[in-house]
Write an enzyme that holds these catalytic residues in place. Structure first.
Site, mmCIF file in Angstrom:
data_model
loop_
_atom_site.group_PDB
_atom_site.id
_atom_site.type_symbol
_atom_site.label_atom_id
_atom_site.label_comp_id
_atom_site.label_asym_id
_atom_site.label_seq_id
_atom_site.Cartn_x
_atom_site.Cartn_y
_atom_site.Cartn_z
ATOM 1 N N ASP A 71 0.501 -1.226 0.497
ATOM 2 C CA ASP A 71 -0.110 -0.192 0.226
ATOM 3 C C ASP A 71 0.649 1.227 -0.008
ATOM 4 O OD1 ASP A 71 -2.649 -1.309 -0.148
ATOM 5 O OD2 ASP A 71 -3.150 -1.515 1.699
ATOM 6 N N ARG A 96 0.050 -2.134 7.844
ATOM 7 C CA ARG A 96 0.887 -0.479 6.514
ATOM 8 C C ARG A 96 1.432 -0.018 7.714
ATOM 9 N NH1 ARG A 96 -3.304 3.362 3.498
ATOM 10 N NH2 ARG A 96 -1.008 3.565 2.659
ATOM 11 N N ARG A 144 -10.489 6.072 11.060
ATOM 12 C CA ARG A 144 -9.066 5.525 11.426
ATOM 13 C C ARG A 144 -7.796 6.474 12.614
ATOM 14 N NH1 ARG A 144 -6.854 3.169 6.968
ATOM 15 N NH2 ARG A 144 -7.743 1.428 6.255
ATOM 16 N N HIS A 173 -11.565 8.085 5.715
ATOM 17 C CA HIS A 173 -10.370 8.570 5.492
ATOM 18 C C HIS A 173 -11.021 10.157 4.943
ATOM 19 C CE1 HIS A 173 -6.548 6.263 5.061
ATOM 20 N NE2 HIS A 173 -7.014 6.655 6.452
ATOM 21 N N CYS A 269 -4.743 10.241 -2.621
ATOM 22 C CA CYS A 269 -4.027 8.952 -1.900
ATOM 23 C C CYS A 269 -3.046 8.464 -2.030
ATOM 24 C CB CYS A 269 -5.157 7.958 -1.633
ATOM 25 S SG CYS A 269 -6.262 7.637 -0.840
#
Length: 278
Positions: A71, A96, A144, A173, A269
């Site tokens: 990612d 991550r 998150r 997000h 992103c």
């Protein structure tokens, strides 16, 4: 509402190629490990975005991908840079976690002093949940980022942080539900249904002239966009945003990042902004 053409400002971005991009786990509603990823197509789409930035006069720095971190292509999550100062990330999921160190190491290698780098104590996923306007840092929470990260960012950057509650897991997000269109003039676009009633009221008070996205354009990831103050690079499927952006003097630039959407990300992103000192 402004309708005359705008002048872009040169930007510096950090991106990471999807050399090792794949979907082998699921940490958001968009990720399905049963759907295969086409790595050459993902790389071609990413290169098109990188080249478009450069053609518009922006600088793109490249972060070396790690084969153990599929990612990493979503570089926006690795840090937040405001005024030349870097607040690192602390990821919510262990898959991550190592990306945070990879980003901070890049800043160290590229001239940032230790006093301008901050290893966070609380969970934040960089520009995934921090959006910078002229007056504020808008900060998402609910899926998150820890609410405690908001105070940490305010103390580090010395700028007021406005907390916003996300309530729809598809918009996990902030950068999936809100985009800063003009960071010199506090202009944004957003999708109200992604936010709690109180947060919608805050956004309406702070940004009464904001561009409001439809459900269809939000679901096409149309708010996961990047603006240089004039050119707005956004997913080409978000067709309903193009004309409203032109009406406000912006130039929409449709991009196809459909392969990367399999990981739950698109234009923003993939793009971390390296904001310089004033």
């Amino acid at each position: 509402m402004r309708t005359t053409p705008r002048s872009p400002s040169p930007r510096r971005y950090l991106m990471c190629p999807p050399t090792h991009f794949t979907v082998t786990y699921s940490i958001n509603p968009w990720m399905d490990p049963t759907k295969p990823v086409d790595p050459p197509l993902a790389l071609a789409q990413w290169e098109d975005l990188r080249d478009r930035y450069r053609a518009l006069g922006h600088t793109v720095e490249v972060l070396e991908p790690d084969p153990a971190l599929p990612d990493m292509v979503f570089a926006a999550n690795g840090a937040t840079v405001v005024g030349g100062r870097v607040l690192g990330a602390r990821f919510a999921y262990p898959e991550r976690a190592a990306e945070a160190d990879a980003h901070l190491d890049w800043f160290r290698r590229n001239g940032w002093a230790e006093e301008d780098l901050r290893i966070p104590q609380h969970v934040n996923e960089g520009e995934g949940d921090f959006a910078v306007t002229a007056s504020w840092i808008l900060a998402g929470r609910g899926f998150r980022a820890s609410p405690l990260s908001h105070g940490e960012a305010q103390e580090f950057f010395g700028r007021p942080v406005i907390g916003l509650d996300l309530v729809d897991p598809c918009y996990y997000h902030l950068d999936t539900a809100l985009c800063v269109l003009d960071d010199a003039g506090d202009e944004i676009m957003y999708y109200p249904a992604a936010f709690s009633p109180g947060s919608r009221a805050v956004l309406a008070r702070l940004f009464p002239d904001a561009l409001i996205a439809t459900e269809e354009d939000a679901a096409a990831f149309g708010l996961n966009a990047v603006s240089d103050g004039r050119n707005v690079l956004l997913p080409q499927a978000a067709v309903g945003l193009f004309e409203p952006l032109r009406d406000r003097g912006f130039e929409p630039v449709g991009m196809d990042l459909s392969e990367l959407l399999k990981g739950g990300g698109s234009v923003k992103c993939c793009t971390q902004e390296l904001r310089p000192r004033p």
